[in-house]
Design a protein around this motif. Sequence first.
Motif, PDB file in Angstrom:
ATOM      1  N   ARG A 115       0.829  -1.208   0.000  1.00 19.52           N
ATOM      2  CA  ARG A 115       0.000   0.000   0.000  1.00 19.52           C
ATOM      3  C   ARG A 115       0.862   1.256   0.000  1.00 19.52           C
ATOM      4  N   GLU A 116       1.969   1.247   0.759  1.00 17.54           N
ATOM      5  CA  GLU A 116       2.868   2.408   0.773  1.00 17.54           C
ATOM      6  C   GLU A 116       3.478   2.640  -0.605  1.00 17.54           C
ATOM      7  N   GLU A 117       3.952   1.565  -1.249  1.00 14.25           N
ATOM      8  CA  GLU A 117       4.535   1.689  -2.589  1.00 14.25           C
ATOM      9  C   GLU A 117       3.499   2.181  -3.595  1.00 14.25           C
ATOM     10  N   ALA A 118       2.277   1.678  -3.503  1.00 14.38           N
ATOM     11  CA  ALA A 118       1.215   2.088  -4.426  1.00 14.38           C
ATOM     12  C   ALA A 118       0.901   3.576  -4.258  1.00 14.38           C
ATOM     13  N   ARG A 119       0.834   4.036  -3.014  1.00 11.43           N
ATOM     14  CA  ARG A 119       0.562   5.463  -2.774  1.00 11.43           C
ATOM     15  C   ARG A 119       1.679   6.337  -3.350  1.00 11.43           C
ATOM     16  N   LEU A 120       2.928   5.932  -3.143  1.00 18.13           N
ATOM     17  CA  LEU A 120       4.057   6.699  -3.648  1.00 18.13           C
ATOM     18  C   LEU A 120       4.035   6.753  -5.176  1.00 18.13           C
ATOM     19  N   ARG A 121       3.827   5.611  -5.824  1.00 14.26           N
ATOM     20  CA  ARG A 121       3.773   5.593  -7.294  1.00 14.26           C
ATOM     21  C   ARG A 121       2.602   6.416  -7.817  1.00 14.26           C
ATOM     22  N   THR A 122       1.477   6.348  -7.113  1.00 14.61           N
ATOM     23  CA  THR A 122       0.313   7.123  -7.536  1.00 14.61           C
ATOM     24  C   THR A 122       0.596   8.614  -7.440  1.00 14.61           C
ATOM     25  N   ARG A 123       1.204   9.045  -6.333  1.00 11.58           N
ATOM     26  CA  ARG A 123       1.546  10.472  -6.197  1.00 11.58           C
ATOM     27  C   ARG A 123       2.495  10.903  -7.314  1.00 11.58           C
ATOM     28  N   THR A 124       3.493  10.077  -7.605  1.00 11.38           N
ATOM     29  CA  THR A 124       4.465  10.396  -8.651  1.00 11.38           C
ATOM     30  C   THR A 124       3.773  10.479 -10.010  1.00 11.38           C
ATOM     31  N   THR A 125       2.926   9.498 -10.304  1.00 10.08           N
ATOM     32  CA  THR A 125       2.219   9.481 -11.586  1.00 10.08           C
ATOM     33  C   THR A 125       1.310  10.690 -11.721  1.00 10.08           C
ATOM     34  N   LEU A 126       0.576  11.017 -10.669  1.00  3.49           N
ATOM     35  CA  LEU A 126      -0.317  12.173 -10.720  1.00  3.49           C
ATOM     36  C   LEU A 126       0.465  13.477 -10.876  1.00  3.49           C
ATOM     37  N   ALA A 127       1.596  13.581 -10.204  1.00  6.49           N
ATOM     38  CA  ALA A 127       2.427  14.782 -10.335  1.00  6.49           C
ATOM     39  C   ALA A 127       2.957  14.910 -11.765  1.00  6.49           C
ATOM     40  N   GLN A 128       3.377  13.792 -12.360  1.00  2.00           N
ATOM     41  CA  GLN A 128       3.876  13.819 -13.735  1.00  2.00           C
ATOM     42  C   GLN A 128       2.761  14.195 -14.712  1.00  2.00           C
ATOM     43  N   ARG A 129       1.575  13.655 -14.506  1.00  2.00           N
ATOM     44  CA  ARG A 129       0.442  13.992 -15.377  1.00  2.00           C
ATOM     45  C   ARG A 129       0.075  15.456 -15.242  1.00  2.00           C
ATOM     46  N   SER A 130       0.092  15.958 -14.008  1.00  8.97           N
ATOM     47  CA  SER A 130      -0.222  17.354 -13.776  1.00  8.97           C
ATOM     48  C   SER A 130       0.802  18.255 -14.458  1.00  8.97           C
ATOM     49  N   ALA A 131       2.077  17.925 -14.304  1.00 10.38           N
ATOM     50  CA  ALA A 131       3.137  18.715 -14.946  1.00 10.38           C
ATOM     51  C   ALA A 131       3.010  18.649 -16.465  1.00 10.38           C
ATOM     52  N   SER A 132       2.668  17.501 -16.990  1.00  9.36           N
ATOM     53  CA  SER A 132       2.514  17.317 -18.420  1.00  9.36           C
ATOM     54  C   SER A 132       1.343  18.135 -18.951  1.00  9.36           C
ATOM     55  N   SER A 133       0.229  18.164 -18.211  1.00 11.67           N
ATOM     56  CA  SER A 133      -0.927  18.920 -18.675  1.00 11.67           C
ATOM     57  C   SER A 133      -0.674  20.429 -18.606  1.00 11.67           C
ATOM     58  N   ILE A 134       0.135  20.847 -17.625  1.00  8.73           N
ATOM     59  CA  ILE A 134       0.480  22.268 -17.536  1.00  8.73           C
ATOM     60  C   ILE A 134       1.348  22.654 -18.725  1.00  8.73           C
ATOM     61  N   LYS A 135       2.327  21.808 -19.067  1.00 11.98           N
ATOM     62  CA  LYS A 135       3.172  22.090 -20.233  1.00 11.98           C
ATOM     63  C   LYS A 135       2.353  22.109 -21.503  1.00 11.98           C
ATOM     64  N   GLY A 136       1.378  21.194 -21.601  1.00 17.00           N
ATOM     65  CA  GLY A 136       0.524  21.124 -22.789  1.00 17.00           C
ATOM     66  C   GLY A 136      -0.345  22.356 -22.942  1.00 17.00           C
ATOM     67  N   SER A 137      -0.766  22.969 -21.828  1.00 15.84           N
ATOM     68  CA  SER A 137      -1.622  24.162 -21.913  1.00 15.84           C
ATOM     69  C   SER A 137      -0.788  25.413 -22.188  1.00 15.84           C
ATOM     70  N   ASP A 138       0.542  25.334 -21.965  1.00 16.10           N
ATOM     71  CA  ASP A 138       1.416  26.480 -22.250  1.00 16.10           C
ATOM     72  C   ASP A 138       1.743  26.580 -23.734  1.00 16.10           C
TER      73      ASP A 138
END
Length: 158
Positions: free
Chosen positions: A134-157
């Motif tokens: 569960r700890e590993e899953a939470r960490l990977r999920t946070r990382t994936t969500l952060a990467q998606r968020s950063a990617s969508s911000i770059k895409g809107s720029d």
Amino acid sequence: MSVFLGTHQNRFDAKGRVSIPAPFRNALKALQSGDGALVILRPSHLHPCIEAWPPASFGALARPLDDIDIFSEEHDDLAASLYADAYPIDSDKEGRIILPDMLRQHAGLSDDVTFMGLGRVFQIWEPGAAIKRREEARLRTRTTLAQRSASSIKGSDA
């Protein structure tokens, strides 16, 4: 729709039985059709745990076999990986099950057992391994969500 939610811990009794948590039993009974097994247990391909599938969901898991040449090695490999180590299991009146030795060994189970809900299926873990998972899953999920968020911000720029 019945889903498997939460994390529950139980112990094996002196006869080697463990109780499926009541919320999971209720979901299994709601999903049960006919007189078949309550649940199908199989070793996970990804983790040192046991996967628990309602029979209808297990049937859906196996549907890709219908699209593969029955005499092909691909079909044989997939069928072996799905069916050879799968066990249809029923519980007693108190909701207790006996886990096959091969599955207990795969998951490293001894006295305590953790049941983890994953929506349409649940998993059975050794408690320490469940916490780590569960700890590993939470960490990977946070990382994936952060990467998606950063990617969508770059895409809107752009």
